[in-house]
Design a protein around this motif. Structure first.
Motif, PDB file in Angstrom:
ATOM      1  N   SER A  94       0.855  -1.184   0.000  1.00 37.73           N
ATOM      2  CA  SER A  94       0.000   0.000   0.000  1.00 37.73           C
ATOM      3  C   SER A  94       0.891   1.234   0.000  1.00 37.73           C
ATOM      4  O   SER A  94       2.061   1.175   0.393  1.00 37.73           O
ATOM      5  CB  SER A  94      -0.898   0.016   1.242  1.00 37.73           C
ATOM      6  OG  SER A  94      -0.135   0.324   2.398  1.00 37.73           O
ATOM      7  N   ALA A  95       0.321   2.347  -0.401  1.00 37.11           N
ATOM      8  CA  ALA A  95       1.062   3.610  -0.374  1.00 37.11           C
ATOM      9  C   ALA A  95       1.408   4.020   1.060  1.00 37.11           C
ATOM     10  O   ALA A  95       2.320   4.807   1.283  1.00 37.11           O
ATOM     11  CB  ALA A  95       0.248   4.708  -1.061  1.00 37.11           C
ATOM     12  N   GLU A  96       0.691   3.444   2.046  1.00 34.93           N
ATOM     13  CA  GLU A  96       0.920   3.759   3.460  1.00 34.93           C
ATOM     14  C   GLU A  96       1.929   2.804   4.109  1.00 34.93           C
ATOM     15  O   GLU A  96       2.032   2.759   5.325  1.00 34.93           O
ATOM     16  CB  GLU A  96      -0.409   3.726   4.233  1.00 34.93           C
ATOM     17  CG  GLU A  96      -1.373   4.836   3.865  1.00 34.93           C
ATOM     18  CD  GLU A  96      -2.100   4.581   2.548  1.00 34.93           C
ATOM     19  OE1 GLU A  96      -2.286   3.397   2.171  1.00 34.93           O
ATOM     20  OE2 GLU A  96      -2.457   5.556   1.877  1.00 34.93           O
ATOM     21  N   HIS A  97       2.638   2.030   3.293  1.00 33.16           N
ATOM     22  CA  HIS A  97       3.747   1.172   3.750  1.00 33.16           C
ATOM     23  C   HIS A  97       3.322  -0.106   4.458  1.00 33.16           C
ATOM     24  O   HIS A  97       4.033  -0.612   5.323  1.00 33.16           O
ATOM     25  CB  HIS A  97       4.744   1.960   4.609  1.00 33.16           C
ATOM     26  CG  HIS A  97       5.199   3.225   3.954  1.00 33.16           C
ATOM     27  ND1 HIS A  97       6.035   3.231   2.864  1.00 33.16           N
ATOM     28  CD2 HIS A  97       4.889   4.518   4.197  1.00 33.16           C
ATOM     29  CE1 HIS A  97       6.236   4.485   2.479  1.00 33.16           C
ATOM     30  NE2 HIS A  97       5.545   5.277   3.272  1.00 33.16           N
ATOM     31  N   GLU A  98       2.160  -0.651   4.094  1.00 28.94           N
ATOM     32  CA  GLU A  98       1.791  -1.985   4.544  1.00 28.94           C
ATOM     33  C   GLU A  98       2.071  -2.981   3.435  1.00 28.94           C
ATOM     34  O   GLU A  98       1.990  -2.640   2.259  1.00 28.94           O
ATOM     35  CB  GLU A  98       0.297  -2.066   4.921  1.00 28.94           C
ATOM     36  CG  GLU A  98      -0.052  -1.434   6.237  1.00 28.94           C
ATOM     37  CD  GLU A  98      -0.480   0.016   6.109  1.00 28.94           C
ATOM     38  OE1 GLU A  98      -0.489   0.719   7.123  1.00 28.94           O
ATOM     39  OE2 GLU A  98      -0.783   0.452   4.983  1.00 28.94           O
ATOM     40  N   TRP A  99       2.405  -4.212   3.813  1.00 34.17           N
ATOM     41  CA  TRP A  99       2.530  -5.295   2.825  1.00 34.17           C
ATOM     42  C   TRP A  99       1.347  -6.237   3.007  1.00 34.17           C
ATOM     43  O   TRP A  99       0.762  -6.320   4.074  1.00 34.17           O
ATOM     44  CB  TRP A  99       3.863  -6.039   2.947  1.00 34.17           C
ATOM     45  CG  TRP A  99       4.136  -6.669   4.285  1.00 34.17           C
ATOM     46  CD1 TRP A  99       4.902  -6.164   5.291  1.00 34.17           C
ATOM     47  CD2 TRP A  99       3.660  -7.953   4.759  1.00 34.17           C
ATOM     48  NE1 TRP A  99       4.919  -7.018   6.362  1.00 34.17           N
ATOM     49  CE2 TRP A  99       4.178  -8.135   6.069  1.00 34.17           C
ATOM     50  CE3 TRP A  99       2.858  -8.950   4.218  1.00 34.17           C
ATOM     51  CZ2 TRP A  99       3.918  -9.275   6.818  1.00 34.17           C
ATOM     52  CZ3 TRP A  99       2.588 -10.085   4.981  1.00 34.17           C
ATOM     53  CH2 TRP A  99       3.122 -10.239   6.256  1.00 34.17           C
ATOM     54  N   ILE A 100       1.006  -6.923   1.905  1.00 34.73           N
ATOM     55  CA  ILE A 100      -0.148  -7.819   1.894  1.00 34.73           C
ATOM     56  C   ILE A 100       0.275  -9.104   1.193  1.00 34.73           C
ATOM     57  O   ILE A 100       0.784  -9.069   0.062  1.00 34.73           O
ATOM     58  CB  ILE A 100      -1.348  -7.196   1.143  1.00 34.73           C
ATOM     59  CG1 ILE A 100      -1.743  -5.864   1.783  1.00 34.73           C
ATOM     60  CG2 ILE A 100      -2.541  -8.135   1.144  1.00 34.73           C
ATOM     61  CD1 ILE A 100      -1.014  -4.685   1.214  1.00 34.73           C
ATOM     62  N   SER A 101       0.038 -10.248   1.836  1.00 36.89           N
ATOM     63  CA  SER A 101       0.362 -11.534   1.227  1.00 36.89           C
ATOM     64  C   SER A 101      -0.706 -11.900   0.203  1.00 36.89           C
ATOM     65  O   SER A 101      -1.801 -11.328   0.193  1.00 36.89           O
ATOM     66  CB  SER A 101       0.436 -12.622   2.296  1.00 36.89           C
ATOM     67  OG  SER A 101      -0.863 -12.852   2.841  1.00 36.89           O
ATOM     68  N   SER A 102      -0.407 -12.870  -0.621  1.00 41.29           N
ATOM     69  CA  SER A 102      -1.412 -13.402  -1.540  1.00 41.29           C
ATOM     70  C   SER A 102      -2.499 -14.097  -0.727  1.00 41.29           C
ATOM     71  O   SER A 102      -2.230 -14.644   0.339  1.00 41.29           O
ATOM     72  CB  SER A 102      -0.779 -14.423  -2.494  1.00 41.29           C
ATOM     73  OG  SER A 102       0.177 -13.785  -3.303  1.00 41.29           O
ATOM     74  N   TYR A 158       8.550  -9.075   7.617  1.00 40.35           N
ATOM     75  CA  TYR A 158       7.792  -9.865   6.636  1.00 40.35           C
ATOM     76  C   TYR A 158       7.474 -11.284   7.109  1.00 40.35           C
ATOM     77  O   TYR A 158       6.848 -12.050   6.396  1.00 40.35           O
ATOM     78  CB  TYR A 158       8.544  -9.932   5.303  1.00 40.35           C
ATOM     79  CG  TYR A 158       8.757  -8.571   4.682  1.00 40.35           C
ATOM     80  CD1 TYR A 158       7.672  -7.821   4.229  1.00 40.35           C
ATOM     81  CD2 TYR A 158      10.026  -8.042   4.555  1.00 40.35           C
ATOM     82  CE1 TYR A 158       7.860  -6.576   3.659  1.00 40.35           C
ATOM     83  CE2 TYR A 158      10.217  -6.796   3.982  1.00 40.35           C
ATOM     84  CZ  TYR A 158       9.134  -6.064   3.538  1.00 40.35           C
ATOM     85  OH  TYR A 158       9.319  -4.827   2.977  1.00 40.35           O
ATOM     86  N   GLY A 159       7.900 -11.605   8.314  1.00 41.75           N
ATOM     87  CA  GLY A 159       7.670 -12.945   8.848  1.00 41.75           C
ATOM     88  C   GLY A 159       6.934 -12.868  10.165  1.00 41.75           C
ATOM     89  O   GLY A 159       5.748 -12.546  10.224  1.00 41.75           O
TER      90      GLY A 159
END
Length: 128
Positions: free
Chosen positions: A11-19, A98-99
């Protein structure tokens, strides 16, 4: 340079999202870039399990020795889990963003919501 795994969305707000898993559940956390900018994380306010969120909603916050930062829901859906290990060890966000440092999981309201997120390449360009 920050680590930006290619298999994730951002996201532009610096969150990551898994599949999404088979049940349509995604795992969400903050990026390596974000944890580095925050500094040492000392507290995490979780979203409420069972809550329904819209993309862009503030769902919690991460507090560090430098500042407090809102956590946004990058996708719409229902909060299905939070990472309770962060209650005792919030610094895991710094060592393994990320883990083990994941924040919460969402059952997607609409799987196409992920299509609106940034690829690793797009996120890399955003953060320079």
């Amino acid at each position: 340079m920050s680590s930006i795994p290619a298999e994730l969305k951002y996201s532009a707000e610096h969150e990551w999202i898994s599949s999404a898993e088979a049940e349509g559940v995604v795992r969400i956390g903050i990026t390596d870039f974000a944890q580095d900018a925050l500094g040492e994380v000392v507290y995490v306010e979780h979203p409420e399990v069972g809550a329904t969120v819209a993309a862009g909603d503030v769902v919690g916050e991460v507090e560090s020795t430098k500042s407090v930062s809102d956590i946004f829901a990058p996708v719409a859906g229902e909060i299905t889990a939070v990472n309770e290990e962060l209650d005792d060890k919030p610094q895991v966000i710094n060592s393994d963003p990320y883990g083990a440092g994941w924040l919460f999981e969402v059952k997607l309201a609409d799987a196409s919501g992920i299509d609106d997120l940034l690829s690793a390449e797009d996120y890399t360009q955003q953060v320079g």
